[in-house]
Enzyme design. Structure first.
Site, short mmCIF file in Angstrom:
data_model
loop_
_atom_site.label_atom_id
_atom_site.label_comp_id
_atom_site.label_asym_id
_atom_site.label_seq_id
_atom_site.Cartn_x
_atom_site.Cartn_y
_atom_site.Cartn_z
N CYS A 46 34.03 89.50 -24.10
CA CYS A 46 33.72 89.23 -25.52
C CYS A 46 33.02 87.89 -25.69
CB CYS A 46 35.01 89.21 -26.35
SG CYS A 46 35.93 90.74 -26.28
C1 BEZ Z 1 37.10 91.04 -22.24
O1 BEZ Z 1 36.57 90.93 -23.34
O2 BEZ Z 1 36.78 90.34 -21.31
C2 BEZ Z 1 38.15 92.07 -22.02
C3 BEZ Z 1 39.03 92.40 -23.03
C4 BEZ Z 1 40.01 93.32 -22.80
C5 BEZ Z 1 40.10 93.93 -21.56
C6 BEZ Z 1 39.21 93.61 -20.54
C7 BEZ Z 1 38.22 92.67 -20.78
#
Ligand code: BEZ
Length: 212
Positions: A46
């Site tokens: 994100c």
């Molecule tokens: C991320 O945004 O890195 C992420 C969020 C939840 C699970 C795996 C990755």
């Protein structure tokens, strides 16, 4: 909330965001909109996505498109996270992130898929037209970051096909030839598409992009 379909009115809502309170439809005004969700704050993928959208922000503006993110955490958390995003990616976040700690908006847009994760949203994307109707939905798993060049490409296609009787072929990019809509008769093409056309098959007729 039932699944939202293309052509449905994007549900309206009031939200606290990192750029203040807003009413979604009022905030959209006459613009196109992209609403995209994130599983949670302080997550690695994100973080890269939000920074990438800040980099592409001028491209969205060029297309009269407002972008807004959503993550099911609170405002204080978002504001701290933004500092990281800006520091790591050397950007300034010009667009709002919705705080949705009680998941009201996530549920309104069916962004939580319990069989994938009971708590966090999936990576949803909604592209909304100036008529407030949903023009595209995408659902990515948490483990796959999105390709924002693809979103810009789709917006180019949506804006073109909203104004001309054309469709855009596989891997099309702005400036390339487009497909004449099957509803247009060969005899009517010269008037509508003065740059001419090539019939590869009777049902596959290509013409230069009409607005270039
Ligand atoms: C991320 O945004 O890195 C992420 C969020 C939840 C699970 C795996 C990755």
């Amino acid at each position: 909330m039932a699944t939202l379909h293309l052509g449905d009115i994007a549900p309206d809502f009031e939200a606290e965001t990192t750029l203040g309170k807003l009413h979604f439809h009022e905030w959209l005004g006459d613009s196109w909109g992209v609403l995209f969700s994130h599983p949670a704050d302080f997550t690695p993928v994100c973080t890269t996505e939000l920074g990438m959208v800040a980099n592409y922000y001028p491209e969205f503006v060029k297309r009269n498109t407002k972008v807004i993110a959503l993550s099911v955490d609170g405002l204080e958390s978002h504001l701290k996270w933004i500092k990281d995003i800006e520091e790591i990616q050397n950007v300034t976040l010009q667009y709002p992130i919705i705080a949705d700690p009680d998941k009201t908006i996530a549920n309104l847009y069916d962004m939580i898929h319990p069989k994938a994760n009971e708590t966090f949203t999936v990576r949803s994307v909604f592209i909304i037209g100036p008529d407030k109707k949903i023009k595209l939905t995408l659902t990515y798993p948490a483990s796959t970051g999105r390709n924002f060049e693809e979103l810009l490409r789709v917006i180019d296609s949506l804006q073109l096909t909203a104004n001309y009787s054309v469709a855009t072929p596989a891997n099309w990019k702005d400036g390339q030839d487009v497909v004449v809509s099957p509803a247009i008769k060969d005899a009517d093409i010269p008037a509508k598409f003065p740059k001419g056309f090539t019939a590869i098959k009777y049902y596959l007729r290509m013409t230069p992009q009409p607005n270039k």
